[in-house]
Design a protein around this motif. Structure first.
Motif, PDB file in Angstrom:
ATOM      1  N   PRO A 120       0.827  -1.210   0.000  1.00 42.38           N
ATOM      2  CA  PRO A 120       0.000   0.000   0.000  1.00 42.38           C
ATOM      3  C   PRO A 120       0.859   1.257   0.000  1.00 42.38           C
ATOM      4  O   PRO A 120       1.860   1.341   0.716  1.00 42.38           O
ATOM      5  N   ALA A 121       0.462   2.214  -0.828  1.00 39.57           N
ATOM      6  CA  ALA A 121       1.175   3.490  -0.907  1.00 39.57           C
ATOM      7  C   ALA A 121       0.160   4.623  -0.899  1.00 39.57           C
ATOM      8  O   ALA A 121      -0.882   4.532  -1.549  1.00 39.57           O
ATOM      9  N   VAL A 122       0.458   5.662  -0.168  1.00 45.36           N
ATOM     10  CA  VAL A 122      -0.397   6.849  -0.170  1.00 45.36           C
ATOM     11  C   VAL A 122       0.116   7.823  -1.226  1.00 45.36           C
ATOM     12  O   VAL A 122       1.322   7.956  -1.439  1.00 45.36           O
ATOM     13  N   MET A 164       3.511   3.019   2.733  1.00 45.21           N
ATOM     14  CA  MET A 164       3.141   2.950   4.136  1.00 45.21           C
ATOM     15  C   MET A 164       4.195   2.215   4.943  1.00 45.21           C
ATOM     16  O   MET A 164       4.920   1.365   4.425  1.00 45.21           O
ATOM     17  N   GLU A 165       4.290   2.559   6.226  1.00 45.65           N
ATOM     18  CA  GLU A 165       5.188   1.875   7.136  1.00 45.65           C
ATOM     19  C   GLU A 165       4.385   1.063   8.151  1.00 45.65           C
ATOM     20  O   GLU A 165       3.212   1.373   8.419  1.00 45.65           O
ATOM     21  N   PRO A 166       4.982   0.025   8.725  1.00 47.59           N
ATOM     22  CA  PRO A 166       4.267  -0.783   9.714  1.00 47.59           C
ATOM     23  C   PRO A 166       3.803   0.058  10.905  1.00 47.59           C
ATOM     24  O   PRO A 166       4.509   0.965  11.354  1.00 47.59           O
ATOM     25  N   GLY A 167       2.613  -0.234  11.378  1.00 47.15           N
ATOM     26  CA  GLY A 167       2.126   0.383  12.605  1.00 47.15           C
ATOM     27  C   GLY A 167       1.545   1.765  12.455  1.00 47.15           C
ATOM     28  O   GLY A 167       1.316   2.432  13.468  1.00 47.15           O
ATOM     29  N   GLU A 168       1.291   2.236  11.214  1.00 47.60           N
ATOM     30  CA  GLU A 168       0.694   3.561  11.061  1.00 47.60           C
ATOM     31  C   GLU A 168      -0.595   3.477  10.270  1.00 47.60           C
ATOM     32  O   GLU A 168      -0.807   2.578   9.448  1.00 47.60           O
ATOM     33  N   SER A 169      -1.480   4.438  10.524  1.00 46.96           N
ATOM     34  CA  SER A 169      -2.719   4.539   9.775  1.00 46.96           C
ATOM     35  C   SER A 169      -2.445   5.229   8.441  1.00 46.96           C
ATOM     36  O   SER A 169      -1.379   5.813   8.223  1.00 46.96           O
ATOM     37  N   MET A 195      -2.390   2.084  -4.828  1.00 45.07           N
ATOM     38  CA  MET A 195      -2.282   3.518  -4.600  1.00 45.07           C
ATOM     39  C   MET A 195      -3.558   4.045  -3.960  1.00 45.07           C
ATOM     40  O   MET A 195      -4.659   3.861  -4.498  1.00 45.07           O
ATOM     41  N   LEU A 196      -3.419   4.704  -2.819  1.00 42.11           N
ATOM     42  CA  LEU A 196      -4.533   5.223  -2.041  1.00 42.11           C
ATOM     43  C   LEU A 196      -4.471   6.747  -2.091  1.00 42.11           C
ATOM     44  O   LEU A 196      -3.524   7.350  -1.573  1.00 42.11           O
ATOM     45  N   GLY A 197      -5.458   7.360  -2.760  1.00 42.28           N
ATOM     46  CA  GLY A 197      -5.396   8.779  -3.062  1.00 42.28           C
ATOM     47  C   GLY A 197      -6.043   9.668  -2.011  1.00 42.28           C
ATOM     48  O   GLY A 197      -7.148   9.397  -1.538  1.00 42.28           O
TER      49      GLY A 197
END
Length: 299
Positions: free
Chosen positions: A159-161, A192-197, A232-234
């Motif tokens: 997942p990528a923002v 994204m990194e582990p442990g973050e929203s 990709m999360l926009g």
């Protein structure tokens, strides 16, 4: 308000996941299926005309390779991908997702996006991560299993923002990546990194890359980006008040604010080259702009 049209999120295919371990059904479906050959570089055969079309082959003529059940259409026609070198076909050219993803119809866009993602996964998961033994495919190409210890591997997603940052004047921030050619620019993005929203990921990436503190993080939509395995999360977000841009030089070569008229003028003058319509970055920009923008560094 959400994003409307997204080039790689127009799937109309039933993936029939419940059928993947039904070997009799899969065998029968394969015999009469449309087969899309995709190589390990994500390239596919297409017929180019006013609108490109995927060039399918029959199961009988398909090359040997990893088979992946893609799904069935509303008429119950089955579609498979085969990961193999592309055969020569008369009247057919080789293309890729960046070039044709936004130009294909809804069905074919979903087929090639799925096929390219699976080809990338199969090419990098041929051995068991525990013991190194060669793995084999099951579940119609959607699982790789180790014959030695039984470990199963499933297709992974990263997942990528990706976010359009605006300021209090409703100007948009565009940046040029450190490895990009001159004039090319886009919105910010990061994994994204582990442990973050998701919201925390947006705020962290913006602060890391350009030194801005943002708020009012709003989700607008998502689409796969199987090059090789991203989702990709926009988002949009706002940098409130007067803040100085502080660029992370290893990632960002340049960044600046644009209002709508400045952005359009820069593109028309050739001073700025935007992402192509296949990307969610382009859709975030056009959503903010309120309509289509000219020019791109991809179709």
């Amino acid at each position: 308000m959400s994003l409307g049209w997204l080039a790689l999120a127009r799937g109309t295919l039933d993936r029939v996941a419940e059928r993947r371990r039904d070997e009799d059904w899969v065998t029968a479906a394969w015999a009469g299926s449309y087969v899309l050959v995709v190589d390990e570089r994500g390239r596919v055969p297409v017929r180019l005309s006013e609108r490109p079309e995927l060039a399918f082959t029959s199961a009988r003529r398909a090359p040997a390779g990893e088979r992946v059940l893609l799904g069935v259409d509303e008429d119950k026609n089955a579609y498979f991908a085969v990961v193999a070198p592309l055969p020569e076909q008369e009247g057919v050219e080789v293309s890729d997702l960046r070039r044709i993803g936004a130009l294909l119809n809804d069905l074919e866009s979903s087929l090639v996006t799925h096929a390219v993602a699976m080809a990338a996964w199969h090419s990098t998961h041929r051995h068991c991560p525990r013991c190194g033994a060669p793995t084999k495919t099951v579940a119609a190409g959607h699982v790789r299993v180790c014959p030695e210890d039984g470990m199963e591997q499933y297709p992974r997603l990263d997942p990528a923002v990706i976010m359009l940052v605006v300021d209090d004047e409703d100007r948009a921030l565009l940046a040029r990546g450190a490895s990009w050619p001159e004039r090319r620019a886009s919105v910010l993005a990061g994994f994204m990194e582990p442990g973050e929203s998701l919201e925390q990921g947006v705020m962290r990436e913006v602060r890391e890359e350009v030194g801005l503190v943002v708020e009012d993080v709003r989700y607008l939509g998502s689409q796969p980006w199987p090059l090789p395995q991203s989702l990709m999360l926009g988002f949009t977000c706002r940098a409130a008040g007067v803040q100085e841009l502080r660029l992370e030089e290893s990632e960002i070569a340049d960044a600046r604010w644009y209002d709508r008229e400045e952005l359009r003028a820069a593109v028309l003058a050739g001073e700025l080259v935007l992402p192509g319509k296949v990307s969610i970055a382009r859709q975030l920009l056009e959503h903010w702009h309120g309509g289509e923008l000219p020019g791109s560094w991809g179709l």
